[in-house]
Design a protein around this motif. Structure first.
Motif: not given
Length: 183
Positions: A111, A113, A143-144, A166, A169-170, A176
């Motif tokens: 994963k 971003p 993904a966005i 992202e 968040r990661q 989340e």
């Protein structure tokens, strides 16, 4: 106030999909009509999100194809990726999938971003890749997804806001997102 957080972003995709146009629209708030193939440029811009100042270093990469070898610099110290295809080019959509797979191999994580961007929505009569195809691909990558027009400055800010969110968040700085299922 907290000092600005430095974030390095790479914008990648097939040639002529609008990577530089998106970057210049974001950094200088202008659309450049002429097309000169990019070798590689880095742009810097301050950006504020959720009361946090960010210093974004945007690496505008040369156009990649399915055979491109990525320099190691595309995996070192890069916090997030913007993968761009043109909605008018099925080839660019296929190439963005290859770029994604190579990135995962190179970075060595499952994963990372990513914001997937379908650019050139202003050329809707020439569309070859549907919104649904883009959404579906982004969903498989977790993904966005955004469609944009660098020319009309449509959702260009949202691309960079999305990739910063992202990254945060990661990094554990944002919760989340809760996936809500209504039955």
């Amino acid at each position: 106030m907290a000092p600005p957080r430095d974030r390095k972003l790479a914008i990648m995709g097939y040639r002529s999909v609008g990577k530089s146009s998106i970057t210049i629209q974001f950094v200088d708030n202008q659309f450049v009509e002429s097309y000169d193939p990019t070798i590689e440029n880095t742009f810097t811009r301050q950006f504020k999100l959720n009361n946090q100042e960010y210093r974004l270093h945007i690496v505008d990469t040369a156009g990649q194809d399915e055979y491109s070898l990525f320099p190691d610099s595309y995996s070192l110290d890069i916090h997030g990726y913007i993968l761009v295809y043109s909605v008018t080019s099925a080839k660019s959509f296929e190439v963005v999938k290859v770029i994604h797979d190579k990135l995962l191999d190179m970075v060595g994580r499952i994963k990372i971003p990513i914001v997937l961007v379908g650019n050139k929505t202003d050329l809707h009569l020439e569309r070859k890749v549907s919104t649904e195809e883009g959404q579906k691909l982004a969903q498989t990558w977790n993904a966005i997804f955004l469609e944009t027009s660098a020319k009309h400055n449509l959702d260009v800010q949202a691309i960079f806001k999305g990739v910063i969110m992202e990254i945060e968040r990661q990094d554990g700085n944002l919760p989340e997102e809760k996936k809500c299922i209504v039955s």
